[in-house]
Design an enzyme around this catalytic site. Sequence first.
Site, PDB file in Angstrom:
ATOM      1  N   ALA A   1     -36.506  11.028 -31.327  1.00 39.20           N
ATOM      2  CA  ALA A   1     -37.684  11.875 -31.472  1.00 39.20           C
ATOM      3  C   ALA A   1     -38.111  11.987 -32.927  1.00 39.20           C
ATOM      4  CB  ALA A   1     -37.402  13.250 -30.876  1.00 39.20           C
TER       5      ALA A   1
ATOM      6  N   HIS B   1     -30.463   3.409 -48.623  1.00 37.90           N
ATOM      7  CA  HIS B   1     -31.644   4.128 -48.163  1.00 37.90           C
ATOM      8  C   HIS B   1     -32.231   3.644 -46.845  1.00 37.90           C
ATOM      9  CE1 HIS B   1     -35.178   6.590 -48.515  1.00 37.90           C
ATOM     10  NE2 HIS B   1     -35.985   5.546 -48.606  1.00 37.90           N
TER      11      HIS B   1
ATOM     12  N   ARG C   1     -38.581  -1.636 -55.169  1.00 38.82           N
ATOM     13  CA  ARG C   1     -37.313  -0.905 -55.270  1.00 38.82           C
ATOM     14  C   ARG C   1     -36.124  -1.788 -55.586  1.00 38.82           C
ATOM     15  NH1 ARG C   1     -38.356   3.221 -50.223  1.00 38.82           N
ATOM     16  NH2 ARG C   1     -39.824   4.501 -51.388  1.00 38.82           N
TER      17      ARG C   1
ATOM     18  N   LEU D   1     -32.265  11.945 -52.001  1.00 39.93           N
ATOM     19  CA  LEU D   1     -33.377  11.161 -52.536  1.00 39.93           C
ATOM     20  C   LEU D   1     -34.291  11.954 -53.466  1.00 39.93           C
ATOM     21  CD1 LEU D   1     -34.359   8.199 -51.945  1.00 39.93           C
ATOM     22  CD2 LEU D   1     -36.295   9.324 -50.885  1.00 39.93           C
TER      23      LEU D   1
ATOM     24  N   ARG E   1     -38.472  -3.392 -48.423  1.00 39.10           N
ATOM     25  CA  ARG E   1     -39.621  -2.599 -47.973  1.00 39.10           C
ATOM     26  C   ARG E   1     -40.288  -1.902 -49.149  1.00 39.10           C
ATOM     27  NH1 ARG E   1     -40.428   2.791 -46.925  1.00 39.10           N
ATOM     28  NH2 ARG E   1     -38.253   3.442 -46.861  1.00 39.10           N
TER      29      ARG E   1
ATOM     30  N   GLN F   1     -31.894  -1.654 -48.057  1.00 36.98           N
ATOM     31  CA  GLN F   1     -32.500  -1.216 -49.317  1.00 36.98           C
ATOM     32  C   GLN F   1     -31.698  -0.133 -50.030  1.00 36.98           C
ATOM     33  OE1 GLN F   1     -36.491   1.050 -49.411  1.00 36.98           O
ATOM     34  NE2 GLN F   1     -36.893  -0.918 -50.389  1.00 36.98           N
TER      35      GLN F   1
ATOM     36  N   PHE G   1     -47.604   4.325 -55.877  1.00 35.19           N
ATOM     37  CA  PHE G   1     -46.237   4.125 -55.379  1.00 35.19           C
ATOM     38  C   PHE G   1     -45.803   2.719 -55.750  1.00 35.19           C
ATOM     39  CE2 PHE G   1     -43.184   6.092 -52.428  1.00 35.19           C
ATOM     40  CZ  PHE G   1     -43.579   7.413 -52.499  1.00 35.19           C
TER      41      PHE G   1
ATOM     42  N   HIS H   1     -32.364   2.567 -52.736  1.00 39.42           N
ATOM     43  CA  HIS H   1     -33.470   3.228 -53.430  1.00 39.42           C
ATOM     44  C   HIS H   1     -32.992   3.534 -54.844  1.00 39.42           C
ATOM     45  CE1 HIS H   1     -36.486   6.169 -54.491  1.00 39.42           C
ATOM     46  NE2 HIS H   1     -37.123   5.961 -53.355  1.00 39.42           N
TER      47      HIS H   1
ATOM     48  N   GLU I   1     -40.019   8.280 -54.880  1.00 42.21           N
ATOM     49  CA  GLU I   1     -40.718   7.398 -55.806  1.00 42.21           C
ATOM     50  C   GLU I   1     -42.028   8.042 -56.264  1.00 42.21           C
ATOM     51  OE1 GLU I   1     -40.160   3.260 -54.518  1.00 42.21           O
ATOM     52  OE2 GLU I   1     -42.335   3.202 -54.534  1.00 42.21           O
TER      53      GLU I   1
END
Length: 594
Positions: free
Chosen positions: A16, A366, A285, A251, A408, A239, A119, A241, A254
């Site tokens: 969900a 990440h 990244r 986190l 990504r 990835q 970004f 980060h 970014e």
Amino acid sequence: MAEVKTHSFDAIIVGAGGAGLMAALYASREVNVAVISKLYPTRSHTGAAQGGIGAALGNIEEDRWEWHAYDTVKGSDYLADQDAVDVLCKEAIDTVIELEHMGLPFDRFPNGKISQRRFGGHTNNETGKPVQRACHAADRTGHMILQTLYQQCIKNKVNFFDEFHVVDLIRVGDTVRGVVAVEISTGDFHVFHSKAVLFATGGWGRCWEVTSNAHSLTGDGAAICVRRGIPMEDMEFFQFHPTGIYRLGILITEGVRGEGGVLLNSKGERFMEKYAPSIKDLASRDVVSRAIFLEIQAGRGINGENYVHLDITPETVNKYLAEAGESRRITREYVEAKLPDIADFTRTYLGVDPVKEPMPIQPTAHYAMGGIPTDVDGRVVLDQNNKVLAGLYAAGECACVSVHGANRLGTNSLVDLVVFGRRSGVHMAQYCKEAEKLPLPKNPVDEVMAEFDRIRNGSGGAKPYELRKQMQKTMTDNVGVFRTDETISKAVDDLRLLRAEYNRNIQIDDKGARFNTDLLEAWELGCLLELAEITAVSALNRTESRGGHARDDYPKRNDVDWLKHTLCFSENGKLRLDYKPVVIGRYQPKERVY
Ligand SMILES: Cc1cc2nc3c(=O)[nH]c(=O)nc-3n(C[C@H](O)[C@H](O)[C@H](O)COP(=O)(O)OP(=O)(O)OC[C@H]3O[C@@H](n4cnc5c(N)ncnc54)[C@H](O)[C@@H]3O)c2cc1C
């Protein structure tokens, strides 16, 4: 033995988060849908997403979806399938507008349009300069998406089974018949009989020690698919980060660098000028994480420790803005308004006030670029010829469409969730309208129930938290930002020993039925171990460096041999690798320069 209850729906959605809810919203308009989630829906990790959702709206400066597509392909180190990337970037625009119309409270520009910020890796393709593409609601974008979609689902009377833990897929030959779940509050097993199943179970960052991922991100859906004969695609690409809070991994978006924040080493140097002269701190990244790692390795970590500084204090930011000839200046109030959660986190967890002093950061595990292979309608595919398994779907982080390839771009996961969540929901509804509901096999819970009994009754003394710690350590040390043949081989050996321990000697303390999180977490550990080994084996075989997969012993990208997707199959307890071609479109692979 616990009691087994059976439920019947056209379509079952497992998860969900953003992907599951978007799919549910669309599918439930046409057919009878149930969403099953081990967490209360609004606790899903999508709610932790901070920085933004990318769409080329062009609200403040020129932008085009084709630029977004090129940036995505370049960011992916040319491993993304370009037909899927076109869908992502084109449909991003109207899905963001759709979210706005559902009532999502985006930040706004003075002209009333959705506010957009810079970004990493998102550029104006003509100038090569960063472009403002990330739509955001302060630094709580994911929270707002999740709340908005959940409210829409409630309004549309979607059926929810909250705190039900799915533990198996009922697959008979090449047909899907439903799933098996454990009701967390009672320990009862439930069978959900359906025509179609969609997995939207999120990532598996908990394979690593320092991670931005929530405790629940244990890759259950992906591991269940592996156990039911579905390959995993591109698992070596995970990835890291660049900016997690030192030691904690929490986190720091970014968006901090998007607003002007800079990375500094122990000499106070803005070292990204050296690694990515053109877009500096806003390089993709993988590039920034490696730069931080190399600075630390060269002894330029702060106080000789394994971290560098991320600085968003107005004094520092305004100095660099002036140097770059930009007229914009920021104030403390601006930082507080645009990044309230970040300021709150660093004050709470570090005692660091980011408007007055820099934040200590290090790369943090990440995001899973790889996962369950699907086509652009979310249909799960089984092999290198993209043979579809009718009735089975996957969307969101657990799926690999593939739009992220080897790395990504920031903001592209949230886009992925809503774009491919929507497409999967639409396709699944159509499928359910035409398909027949096939009967359940005899005793569909037996196999997984036996595994639960084994874990519950085990007495070999191997504690899940010990095994988990060892897995996370070997993955961080050996399959991290940089890897070599030697380190990855070590991880593969370690993981095989850990899996053997898990299979033979696991022992838990709680033998009860109600809220037995000890038992469920031990089962989740089995999923993590399975995915960790697939990651390491896929990484060992790929003798090149591409995106998030950086090999010290093969430092160059090698398109001749490796411009292809990995598929890893688990067969009779052994892993087998195969490969499939990458879909190339308008953009021929070339060297990435930032
Ligand atoms: C801290 C953080 C910040 C981020 N910021 C951004 C950002 O700014 N922009 C961006 O694009 N991306 C961002 N990301 C990435 C993005 O948020 C995630 O990739 C995305 O939210 C995943 O969504 P999902 O719908 O696939 O799964 P999730 O939101 O992770 O939800 C998974 C769902 O599956 C359910 N589930 C899992 N296993 C089971 C099971 N066995 N049985 C039943 N239910 C199960 C859970 O209950 C949950 O509902 C961020 C990620 C993190 C961790």
